[in-house]
Design an enzyme around this catalytic site. Structure first.
Site, PDB file in Angstrom:
ATOM      1  N   ASN A 252       0.938  -1.125  -0.136  1.00  0.00           N
ATOM      2  CA  ASN A 252       0.099  -0.001  -0.217  1.00  0.00           C
ATOM      3  C   ASN A 252       1.023   1.220   0.012  1.00  0.00           C
ATOM      4  OD1 ASN A 252      -2.070  -1.686   0.267  1.00  0.00           O
ATOM      5  ND2 ASN A 252      -2.746  -0.943   2.445  1.00  0.00           N
ATOM      6  N   ASP A 320      -3.661  -5.889   2.435  1.00  0.00           N
ATOM      7  CA  ASP A 320      -4.638  -6.981   2.801  1.00  0.00           C
ATOM      8  C   ASP A 320      -4.262  -8.340   2.198  1.00  0.00           C
ATOM      9  OD1 ASP A 320      -6.332  -5.127   4.046  1.00  0.00           O
ATOM     10  OD2 ASP A 320      -6.969  -4.218   2.301  1.00  0.00           O
ATOM     11  N   LYS A 330      13.402 -14.800  -9.775  1.00  0.00           N
ATOM     12  CA  LYS A 330      12.451 -13.650 -10.531  1.00  0.00           C
ATOM     13  C   LYS A 330      11.507 -14.493 -11.655  1.00  0.00           C
ATOM     14  CE  LYS A 330      13.344  -9.521 -13.022  1.00  0.00           C
ATOM     15  NZ  LYS A 330      14.000  -8.674 -13.843  1.00  0.00           N
ATOM     16  N   PRO A 348      -3.343 -11.555   7.596  1.00  0.00           N
ATOM     17  CA  PRO A 348      -4.078 -11.484   9.112  1.00  0.00           C
ATOM     18  C   PRO A 348      -4.419 -10.201   9.329  1.00  0.00           C
ATOM     19  CG  PRO A 348      -1.603 -11.729   9.533  1.00  0.00           C
ATOM     20  CD  PRO A 348      -2.057 -12.049   7.834  1.00  0.00           C
ATOM     21  N   ASP A 349      -5.612  -9.920   9.665  1.00  0.00           N
ATOM     22  CA  ASP A 349      -5.953  -8.469  10.121  1.00  0.00           C
ATOM     23  C   ASP A 349      -5.338  -8.291  11.638  1.00  0.00           C
ATOM     24  OD1 ASP A 349      -7.387  -6.015  11.233  1.00  0.00           O
ATOM     25  OD2 ASP A 349      -8.589  -6.290   9.564  1.00  0.00           O
ATOM     26  N   ILE A 350      -4.441  -7.511  11.599  1.00  0.00           N
ATOM     27  CA  ILE A 350      -3.469  -7.225  12.897  1.00  0.00           C
ATOM     28  C   ILE A 350      -4.460  -6.536  14.152  1.00  0.00           C
ATOM     29  CG2 ILE A 350      -1.406  -6.628  14.157  1.00  0.00           C
ATOM     30  CD1 ILE A 350      -0.298  -6.535  11.074  1.00  0.00           C
ATOM     31  N   PHE A 367      -6.423   3.127  12.410  1.00  0.00           N
ATOM     32  CA  PHE A 367      -6.487   4.334  11.462  1.00  0.00           C
ATOM     33  C   PHE A 367      -7.336   3.907  10.448  1.00  0.00           C
ATOM     34  CE2 PHE A 367      -3.773   8.130  12.124  1.00  0.00           C
ATOM     35  CZ  PHE A 367      -3.532   7.805  13.222  1.00  0.00           C
ATOM     36  N   LYS A 381     -15.915   0.814  10.278  1.00  0.00           N
ATOM     37  CA  LYS A 381     -14.564  -0.111  10.537  1.00  0.00           C
ATOM     38  C   LYS A 381     -14.498  -0.139  11.926  1.00  0.00           C
ATOM     39  CE  LYS A 381     -11.712   0.519   7.510  1.00  0.00           C
ATOM     40  NZ  LYS A 381     -10.788   1.131   6.584  1.00  0.00           N
ATOM     41  N   LYS A 385     -13.941  -3.971  13.423  1.00  0.00           N
ATOM     42  CA  LYS A 385     -12.345  -4.307  14.067  1.00  0.00           C
ATOM     43  C   LYS A 385     -12.294  -4.302  15.664  1.00  0.00           C
ATOM     44  CE  LYS A 385      -9.880  -2.960  10.076  1.00  0.00           C
ATOM     45  NZ  LYS A 385      -8.692  -3.645   9.388  1.00  0.00           N
TER      46      LYS A 385
HETATM   47  O1  C5P Z   1      -9.182  -2.433   6.864  1.00  0.00           O
HETATM   48  P1  C5P Z   1      -8.283  -1.256   6.807  1.00  0.00           P
HETATM   49  O2  C5P Z   1      -7.044  -1.564   6.188  1.00  0.00           O
HETATM   50  O3  C5P Z   1      -8.826  -0.270   6.075  1.00  0.00           O
HETATM   51  O4  C5P Z   1      -7.930  -0.873   8.122  1.00  0.00           O
HETATM   52  C1  C5P Z   1      -7.236   0.037   8.745  1.00  0.00           C
HETATM   53  C2  C5P Z   1      -6.494  -0.108  10.032  1.00  0.00           C
HETATM   54  O5  C5P Z   1      -6.668  -1.417  10.278  1.00  0.00           O
HETATM   55  C3  C5P Z   1      -5.488   0.426  10.314  1.00  0.00           C
HETATM   56  O6  C5P Z   1      -5.275   0.675  11.645  1.00  0.00           O
HETATM   57  C4  C5P Z   1      -4.390  -0.587   9.908  1.00  0.00           C
HETATM   58  O7  C5P Z   1      -3.054  -0.509  10.703  1.00  0.00           O
HETATM   59  C5  C5P Z   1      -5.274  -1.825  10.535  1.00  0.00           C
HETATM   60  N1  C5P Z   1      -4.744  -3.079   9.774  1.00  0.00           N
HETATM   61  C6  C5P Z   1      -4.309  -4.305  10.478  1.00  0.00           C
HETATM   62  N2  C5P Z   1      -3.997  -5.388   9.608  1.00  0.00           N
HETATM   63  C7  C5P Z   1      -4.466  -5.487   8.402  1.00  0.00           C
HETATM   64  C8  C5P Z   1      -5.087  -4.451   7.737  1.00  0.00           C
HETATM   65  C9  C5P Z   1      -5.514  -3.106   8.355  1.00  0.00           C
HETATM   66  O8  C5P Z   1      -3.890  -4.183  11.589  1.00  0.00           O
HETATM   67  N3  C5P Z   1      -4.123  -6.369   7.781  1.00  0.00           N
END
Ligand code: C5P
Length: 447
Positions: A252, A320, A330, A348-350, A367, A381, A385
Site C-alpha cells: 500500500n 490486505d 525472478k 491477518p488483520d492485525i 487508522f 470499521k 475491527k
Molecule cells: O481495513 P483497513 O486496512 O482499512 O483498516 C485500517 C486499520 O486496520 C489500520 O489501523 C491498520 O493498521 C489496521 N490493519 C491491520 N491489519 C491489516 C489491515 C489493516 O492491523 N491486515
C-alpha cells in the site's frame, strides 16, 4: 562553547577503555574533566592513565580521607556542570535507579544536583532484560539522559544493542547536553509519582533489527510535561511489503510519517514506545525502540510479542493480501505476451486480532484512510475491527507522504473532527487525548 566542568564516572566493563578517548576529546574541546573510577572500572583502566590525560586528580574511593579534606564528595558531585556516566553498566544503572549509594560513584550520583548523562554498555541480553529496561525507564523518568547503546558485535561474541556508543557520539551528546538545558536528575525532570507503577518493556525477538536512537537529535528536548510517563505504547507504522518474487512486491502507499510522528510524540510525552515499522527510510525518533519488519505476517508476530501495552495505535497501512506463493527466483517474461498468474492469500488483520486477543490493550486505536464517506466508513470499521477509536483521514486530497493531515476521531462517544494540522501536531494532540483517556484507567501492571 565556553569551557565546562565534566565529572566523568567510569564503570567497570570492557568498554571502559573508550573513556580514555572520551577524556581526550573533552580536553581537546577545552573542557575540564574530573574522573571517578568504580572499583570494577579500575580493573579496565588505571587512575594513572586518566590522571595523565585529564591533567586532574582521579577519584576512586569514598573512604579516601585525604580527599574528604581536600574536597568532600558532596562538593565533588556539585562543582561539575554535567555528570557523565560512561560506561554505564547494568549494575551502575540499577543502583542509580534504586538510589543505592555504596561507593564513591553511586554516592556522587545520588548527591548531585547537576544534569546526568549516561552512556550504557553491556551484553545484549543484559540490555534487553526487562529489569534493565525498567531501570532505564526509571532513570529517564528521573530526568537522567540515557543514551541508546550502539548495536553490533560485542566483546563477548554476541550481536545486538548494548555496545558503548563511540566516544565521538558521547562527546556530541555531551556538547548537546551542555548547550541545552537538561532536566536535573533527582526528580526535577519529572520523576515518577509515588506509587506510580513502572511497566515492562517488550520481550524482543533478537533476530530482528531493533533500533533506538536517543542521540544527536536536535529536536528532542526532554520536557517536564510527561503525561504518559509509566505507560507503554505500541505503534505500527509504514506499509508492509509482500514479496511476489525476489524483486517484486505488493504494497500500500504509505510514507510512515504520521506513525513515526506519533511514536515521537509518545516518547516525548514520557511513554515507553515500541514502534513496529514497515519498510520506510525514516530515522528512528529519539527514545523509541524500533523493530523493522517487511511483511504483514512479520508485523503481526512482532505486535503479538510486543504486548501487553497500555495502548496500541495501529497506523500501518498493512497490505490486505500477499502472493499465495512467493517465487524463489525472478519471474521472467517469456516474450509470448502471456501474463503470469498471481494468486493471492489474505493477510491477518492485525488490528482485529489484537482486539480479540487476551492481551488487548485497554486502549486500542485504528487508522483508516478513506476517499469518500469518511465518517460512515470509519464508523463501520470501528465496529468491524473491535477497536476503541478509529482515526480517519480523508485521503482524497492525497495526504499520503504529505506533511499535514485532517483527521476525525470516531469512537462510541461520537465524532471529533480536527482542523488540518501538520502531522507532528496531529500526533501531539492525539497523545494528549490518549493520556487523558489512560488517566481514567490504572497503569498496566498495577492490577
Ligand atoms: O481495513 P483497513 O486496512 O482499512 O483498516 C485500517 C486499520 O486496520 C489500520 O489501523 C491498520 O493498521 C489496521 N490493519 C491491520 N491489519 C491489516 C489491515 C489493516 O492491523 N491486515
Amino acid at each position: 562553547m565556553t569551557a565546562k566542568r565534566i565529572l566523568l564516572i567510569i564503570g567497570g566493563g570492557i568498554a571502559a577503555y573508550k573513556s580514555i578517548e572520551l577524556v581526550r576529546l573533552l580536553r581537546k574541546s577545552g573542557h575540564v574533566v574530573r574522573c571517578v573510577l568504580t572499583r570494577a572500572g579500575e580493573q579496565f583502566v588505571t587512575p594513572l592513565t586518566l590522571a595523565a590525560l585529564s591533567e586532574n586528580k582521579v577519584y576512586t574511593s569514598l573512604f579516601d580521607l585525604k580527599d574528604e579534606v581536600e574536597m568532600g564528595h558532596i562538593q565533588l558531585s556539585r562543582e561539575a556542570d554535567l555528570v557523565v556516566v560512561a560506561p554505564a553498566t547494568a549494575d551502575l544503572m540499577a543502583k542509580m535507579a534504586g538510589g543505592i549509594a555504596d561507593d564513591l560513584a553511586t554516592t556522587l550520583l545520588l548527591a548531585t544536583d547537576k544534569p546526568v548523562l549516561a552512556a550504557p554498555a553491556m551484553n545484549v541480553r543484559m540490555w534487553l532484560h526487562p529489569a534493565t529496561q525498567r531501570n532505564v525507564s526509571t532513570l529517564r523518568g528521573d530526568g537522567v539522559t540515557v543514551m541508546q547503546p550502539d548495536e553490533g558485535e560485542m566483546a563477548c561474541g554476541e550481536y545486538g544493542p548494548g555496545r558503548l556508543p563511540e566516544p565521538e557520539a558521547i562527546h556530541a551528546a555531551i556538547v548537546e547536553a551542555l548547550s541545552s538545558p537538561l532536566p536535573l536528575a533527582g526528580g526535577a525532570g519529572g520523576g515518577p509519582v509515588a506509587g506510580e507503577a513502572e511497566v515492562d518493556m517488550p520481550s524482543p525477538n533478537p533476530s530482528r533489527k531493533r533500533e533506538g536512537d536517543f542521540r544527536g537529535q536536535p529536536d528532542f528536548a526532554p520536557t517536564n510535561h510527561r503525561p504518559l510517563h509509566g505507560r507503554r505504547i505500541l505503534i505500527t507504522a509504514g506499509p508492509t511489503h509482500e514479496p511476489i518474487d525476489p524483486v517484486r512486491y505488493i504494497a500500500n502507499r504509505s510514507s510512515g510519517k504520521q506513525g513515526f510522528a506519533i511514536a515521537a510524540a509518545a516518547a516525548e510525552a514520557g511513554a515507553e514506545v515500541l514502534l513496529i515499522a514497515g519498510p520506510v527510510p525514516l530515522p528512528t525518533p529519539p527514545g523509541v525502540v524500533r523493530v523493522d519488519v517487511e511483511t504483514a505476517r512479520e508485523m503481526a508476530e512482532e505486535v503479538a510479542g510486543g504486548l501487553p501495552a497500555d495502548a496500541a495505535i495501529m497506523v500501518a497501512a498493512v497490505a490486505d493480501w500477499r502472493a499465495a506463493d512467493t517465487r524463489a527466483q525472478k519471474i521472467k517474461k517469456d516474450g509470448s505476451g502471456a501474463v503470469p498468474p498471481l494468486a493471492l492469500a489474505e493477510n491477518p488483520d492485525i488490528l482485529a486480532s489484537v482486539a480479540k486477543s487476551p492481551d488487548r490493550p485497554p486502549l486500542l486505536v485504528g487508522f483508516a484512510a478513506e476517499t469518500n464517506d469518511v465518517i460512515a466508513h470509519a464508523e463501520a470499521k470501528l465496529a468491524r475491527k473491535g477497536c476503541d477509536w478509529i482515526v480517519a483521514n480523508d485521503v482524497s486530497a492525497d495526504p499520503m507522504g504529505g506533511e499535514t493531515n485532517r483527521v476525525h476521531i470516531i469512537s462510541k462517544a461520537g465524532v471529533e473532527s480536527w482542523d488540518r494540522l501538520p502531522k507532528g501536531a496531529v500526533a501531539r494532540k492525539l497523545m494528549e487525548k490518549i493520556a487523558d483517556d489512560l488517566d481514567l484507567r490504572s497503569p498496566l501492571d498495577s492490577d
